[in-house]
Design a protein around this motif. Structure first.
Motif, PDB file in Angstrom:
ATOM      1  N   LEU A   1       0.848  -1.201   0.000  1.00 21.87           N
ATOM      2  CA  LEU A   1       0.000   0.000   0.000  1.00 21.87           C
ATOM      3  C   LEU A   1       0.883   1.251   0.000  1.00 21.87           C
ATOM      4  CD1 LEU A   1      -2.825  -0.891   2.563  1.00 21.87           C
ATOM      5  CD2 LEU A   1      -2.957  -0.911   0.092  1.00 21.87           C
ATOM      6  N   ILE A   2       1.945   1.210   0.794  1.00 24.72           N
ATOM      7  CA  ILE A   2       2.854   2.362   0.843  1.00 24.72           C
ATOM      8  C   ILE A   2       3.562   2.519  -0.506  1.00 24.72           C
ATOM      9  CG2 ILE A   2       4.940   3.296   1.946  1.00 24.72           C
ATOM     10  CD1 ILE A   2       4.057   1.800   4.503  1.00 24.72           C
ATOM     11  N   ALA A   3       3.920   1.371  -1.113  1.00 23.66           N
ATOM     12  CA  ALA A   3       4.624   1.400  -2.404  1.00 23.66           C
ATOM     13  C   ALA A   3       3.734   1.931  -3.525  1.00 23.66           C
ATOM     14  CB  ALA A   3       5.104   0.000  -2.754  1.00 23.66           C
ATOM     15  N   GLY A   4       2.420   1.752  -3.366  1.00 26.88           N
ATOM     16  CA  GLY A   4       1.504   2.152  -4.434  1.00 26.88           C
ATOM     17  C   GLY A   4       1.167   1.008  -5.362  1.00 26.88           C
ATOM     18  N   LEU A   5       1.575  -0.199  -4.996  1.00 23.39           N
ATOM     19  CA  LEU A   5       1.237  -1.367  -5.810  1.00 23.39           C
ATOM     20  C   LEU A   5      -0.174  -1.851  -5.505  1.00 23.39           C
ATOM     21  CD1 LEU A   5       4.619  -3.310  -5.499  1.00 23.39           C
ATOM     22  CD2 LEU A   5       3.766  -2.062  -7.494  1.00 23.39           C
ATOM     23  N   ASP A   6      -0.765  -1.303  -4.464  1.00 21.49           N
ATOM     24  CA  ASP A   6      -2.128  -1.647  -4.082  1.00 21.49           C
ATOM     25  C   ASP A   6      -2.745  -0.382  -3.481  1.00 21.49           C
ATOM     26  OD1 ASP A   6      -4.351  -3.115  -3.610  1.00 21.49           O
ATOM     27  OD2 ASP A   6      -3.504  -4.377  -2.026  1.00 21.49           O
ATOM     28  N   ARG A   7      -4.067  -0.325  -3.463  1.00 19.78           N
ATOM     29  CA  ARG A   7      -4.739   0.870  -2.924  1.00 19.78           C
ATOM     30  C   ARG A   7      -5.495   0.503  -1.644  1.00 19.78           C
ATOM     31  NH1 ARG A   7      -2.007   3.036  -6.052  1.00 19.78           N
ATOM     32  NH2 ARG A   7      -2.494   4.113  -7.991  1.00 19.78           N
ATOM     33  N   PRO A   8      -5.460   1.385  -0.640  1.00 21.76           N
ATOM     34  CA  PRO A   8      -6.231   1.080   0.576  1.00 21.76           C
ATOM     35  C   PRO A   8      -7.733   1.193   0.317  1.00 21.76           C
ATOM     36  CG  PRO A   8      -5.193   3.240   0.742  1.00 21.76           C
ATOM     37  CD  PRO A   8      -4.731   2.648  -0.547  1.00 21.76           C
ATOM     38  N   THR A   9      -8.504   0.402   1.051  1.00 22.66           N
ATOM     39  CA  THR A   9      -9.956   0.505   0.947  1.00 22.66           C
ATOM     40  C   THR A   9     -10.413   1.782   1.653  1.00 22.66           C
ATOM     41  OG1 THR A   9      -9.864  -1.881   1.304  1.00 22.66           O
ATOM     42  CG2 THR A   9     -12.034  -0.911   1.202  1.00 22.66           C
ATOM     43  N   LYS A  10      -9.668   2.139   2.690  1.00 25.14           N
ATOM     44  CA  LYS A  10     -10.014   3.326   3.493  1.00 25.14           C
ATOM     45  C   LYS A  10      -8.724   3.940   4.025  1.00 25.14           C
ATOM     46  CE  LYS A  10     -12.037   3.358   7.537  1.00 25.14           C
ATOM     47  NZ  LYS A  10     -12.695   2.664   8.648  1.00 25.14           N
ATOM     48  N   GLY A  11      -8.754   5.230   4.311  1.00 27.07           N
ATOM     49  CA  GLY A  11      -7.598   5.871   4.932  1.00 27.07           C
ATOM     50  C   GLY A  11      -6.691   6.549   3.912  1.00 27.07           C
ATOM     51  N   THR A  12      -5.674   7.230   4.430  1.00 26.43           N
ATOM     52  CA  THR A  12      -4.776   7.970   3.545  1.00 26.43           C
ATOM     53  C   THR A  12      -3.305   7.649   3.840  1.00 26.43           C
ATOM     54  OG1 THR A  12      -4.716   9.835   5.054  1.00 26.43           O
ATOM     55  CG2 THR A  12      -6.332   9.959   3.284  1.00 26.43           C
ATOM     56  N   ILE A  13      -2.505   7.798   2.793  1.00 23.77           N
ATOM     57  CA  ILE A  13      -1.056   7.632   2.921  1.00 23.77           C
ATOM     58  C   ILE A  13      -0.434   8.947   2.463  1.00 23.77           C
ATOM     59  CG2 ILE A  13       0.961   6.336   2.092  1.00 23.77           C
ATOM     60  CD1 ILE A  13      -1.073   4.015   1.534  1.00 23.77           C
ATOM     61  N   ALA A  14       0.436   9.490   3.282  1.00 29.65           N
ATOM     62  CA  ALA A  14       1.071  10.763   2.915  1.00 29.65           C
ATOM     63  C   ALA A  14       2.588  10.604   2.963  1.00 29.65           C
ATOM     64  CB  ALA A  14       0.628  11.860   3.864  1.00 29.65           C
TER      65      ALA A  14
END
Lengths: 361, 341
Positions: free
Chosen positions: A48-61
């Protein structure tokens, strides 16, 4: 500079939720290790952090900029995969250059970056070989080299040592630690091996079933585990757990009644008489004593390792107790031995497995 | 019924089925032990290989030898013993041309027409087959909904007999067939698909691609699935554009499978016969007359049949196939060596 912040990150696959509301702040230049048993969601979190997958909820900054919907390539991160993911039909040089060519970097700069990484990782003699002609350790270095040449804001490493043999793993671990020192880059490292986590991490994130159990420095986790899971997971050999009951608290001391092993006094904890608790004690904290004092246990197996002796025992109540004794001891299977322990080294957990806090004065 | 009961029934059924096999094995045990004792492992190997070698000899080697013998005889007599030995005359006849660039000047112009048609067919069909198989495999490798269903749909024609394939497409493409009915309903003029030379040739190519593409797509799909997913993720992290991913990662890693598909398609395209024979009968005129059909017609079907000439043509075709097969074996061995590294 690279600071990574996760806020309320969840990920579900159909009906199965693998990550639950993860909040985490990874500081610039920090080496954070995600550790946990298989299936705890640590690799999913890294993806998720790498961007190879997307979270269902929440944010990554990253550096306070929301990158939740930003493509992997545009996050400025580099990843080292468990299988190394080197392109088998390309030479080491081509593998290192591939990502830079995508960015249309001038040839001279590509060559310079490759030369620098090759020197740093000592892979210069293999630049014209293909990955299939390299050993596991060499491939691992190339994989790290491919990440380094991109000059990323942070490195993501997904169990990079798991395919190496035990000896090589130890030496590569030291090299990785040295590399982190030299680059001062933010690194997120995923492993299921708590020893790797303890030796490499600035901070460890312990995950279980998609939830963060505890975040802290290796020694914080070792000395003050927040719950039974962390206590059992961090430290090798794992912590002993014995059922006990709170006898009562008097003069700043709490009496613990151990099943079939008498009682002992510990620093007062926030619990009521009659509460069932779990006593945790590290195998290294037990000492052999002569005479009739201490906890009695029958020896079931002795592993004499030279510098230390590992004694597997079973207590009267049936609980197993493992002791790691410094030096060599003449103990045999079937013998009854007695252990003393320092009451300041003990860990107490309530019936929900949460660490008991000292009683308020 | 419980799983335990099912297992018990399965075991009993297995025991009943295996009982005669076990009896037979027991009966053969003493003589086989004797054979091994006195003959050694080489004799044992020869003993077990003998049935297959016998079948291979009777149905492959013997006909091949007879075919070579026929190709050196002349006349219309059917039995070899009644035929006159003519040496390499039949081969000479096949190659007897005034100008090789003009097949009308050749003594056996039909043979050269068939060679020309087969060569054109091979070039067109092989390129189309490999291209369509690759695209199909790439599409079927994606996360499609009902992926298994689509895979089955593409593979289904492979299970049909070539004659059925030919008949289905004849019903579709004939003058009053399904396609023309559709065109008519849409307001277009019907097309004589199987009567007009170029359309008939295109139909032969298209139908053979439709019939076999599923098989080759399956080989390529297996190759695509063998490419580790992490390579694509590494490429994604590297910011690689989809086109570059295909050319720099997918295609090179799929190359061993692509080469196998290419050579297999080549070999089968050279031998094209049944579905096209049912579809067009080689027509209109000789526009879809291919080498195998030429051999069949000269050897068995025409009024002035010439088994010697047909045999000579089939030996020449066999030589081409041997070259292609050796090429394929070379590729497979090279891949094995690379895989072993």
């Amino acid at each position: 500079m690279s600071r990574i912040t996760l806020t309320g990150v969840s990920r579900s696959f159909g009906q199965v939720q693998v990550l639950h509301d993860i909040d985490l702040d990874i500081r610039d230049g920090e080496l954070v290790v995600f550790v946990g048993p298989s299936g705890c969601g640590k690799s999913t979190l890294l993806r998720l952090i790498a961007g190879l997958d997307r979270p269902t909820k929440g944010t990554i900054a990253i550096n306070d900029e929301d990158v939740t919907r930003v493509a992997a390539a545009d996050r400025g991160l580099a990843m080292v995969f468990q299988s190394y993911a080197l392109y088998p039909h390309m030479s080491v040089r081509q593998n290192l250059a591939f990502g830079l060519e995508n960015a249309r970097m001038p040839r001279a700069e590509i060559d310079q970056r490759i030369a620098e990484a090759a020197r740093m990782l000592e892979i210069a003699p293999y630049l014209d070989r293909r990955p299939g002609q390299l050993s596991g350790g060499q491939r691992q270095r190339v994989a790290i080299g491919r990440a380094i040449v991109r000059n990323p804001t942070a490195f993501l490493l997904d169990e990079p040592l798991s395919n190496l043999d035990a000896e090589l793993r130890i030496s590569t671990r030291a090299e990785l630690a040295a590399l982190h020192e030299r680059l001062s880059a933010t690194m997120i490292y995923v492993t299921h091996d708590q020893t790797e986590a303890m030796t490499l991490a600035d901070r460890i994130v312990v995950l279980r079933a998609g939830r963060i159990e505890q975040v802290g420095t290796p020694l914080e986790l070792y000395n003050r585990p927040a719950n039974l899971f962390v206590a059992g997971f961090i430290g090798a050999p794992r912590m002993n757990f014995l059922p006990a009951e709170i006898g009562g608290t008097k003069d700043g001391r709490t009496r613990l009644d151990l099943e079939g092993a008498g009682s002992l006094e510990v620093e007062a904890v926030a619990a009521s008489p009659g509460d069932e608790v779990t006593l945790g004690l590290r195998p290294h904290q037990l000492r052999l004593v002569d005479g009739g004092e201490g906890m009695a246990a029958e020896v079931s197996l002795v592993e004499a390792l030279g510098s230390e002796t590992v004694v597997h025992t079973r207590m009267e109540g049936g609980e197993s107790l493992l002791a790691v004794l410094s030096g060599q001891h003449q103990v045999e299977a079937g013998e009854t031995v007695r252990f003393s322990l320092d009451s300041t080294d003990l860990h107490l957990f309530d019936s929900d497995g949460v660490r008991l806090q000292p009683a308020a004065n | 019924m419980t799983a335990q009961a099912n297992t018990s029934i399965a075991r009993r059924a297995g025991a009943i089925i295996m009982a005669p096999v076990a009896l037979l094995a027991r009966a053969f045990d003493p003589p086989l032990r004797m054979l091994q004792k006195f003959g050694g492992t080489n004799v044992m190997a020869a003993f077990f290989l003998a049935p297959n070698m016998l079948i291979f000899g009777v149905f492959v080697l013997f006909p091949l030898a007879v075919n070579i013998a026929y190709s050196m005889t002349g006349g219309n007599a059917l039995f070899l013993t009644n035929r006159e030995f003519v040496g390499l005359d039949q081969y000479e006849r096949l190659f007897d041309c005034g100008n090789y660039l003009d097949r009308q000047t050749c003594r056996e112009d039909l043979f050269w027409t068939a060679v020309w048609n087969t060569s054109s067919f091979v070039v067109l069909q092989v390129s189309l087959m490999v291209g369509v198989a690759l695209v199909t495999a790439l599409v079927l490798n994606r996360d499609l909904k009902a992926r298994s269903f689509w895979r089955a749909v593409f593979f289904f024609p492979v299970l049909l007999s070539p004659v059925v394939v030919g008949l289905i497409w004849r019903w579709i493409l004939q003058r009053q067939g399904l396609l023309n009915f559709g065109l008519y309903e849409l307001g277009f003029e019907p097309v004589n698909w199987l009567v007009e030379r170029n359309w008939a040739f295109a139909a032969a190519v298209g139908v053979s691609v439709w019939a076999h593409v599923g098989f080759y797509a399956l080989i390529l799909l297996a190759g695509l699935q063998a490419i580790p997913k992490e390579l694509y993720e590494a490429a994604e992290m590297d910011g690689t554009k989809p086109g570059r991913v295909f050319w720099r990662i997918t295609l090179p890693l799929l190359m061993p499978n692509l080469l196998v598909v290419l050579v297999l398609t080549l070999i089968r395209a050279v031998q094209i016969f049944d579905e096209v024979y049912v579809l067009t009968g080689g027509g209109p005129g000789t526009s879809t007359l291919f080498l195998t059909q030429y051999i069949y017609e000269v050897g068995f079907a025409s009024h002035l049949r010439n088994p010697g000439l047909a045999s000579a043509a089939s030996i020449l075709m066999g030589l081409v196939l041997i070259v292609l097969t050796l090429f394929q074996l070379g590729i497979v061995r090279r891949n094995d060596r690379r895989g072993g590294k």
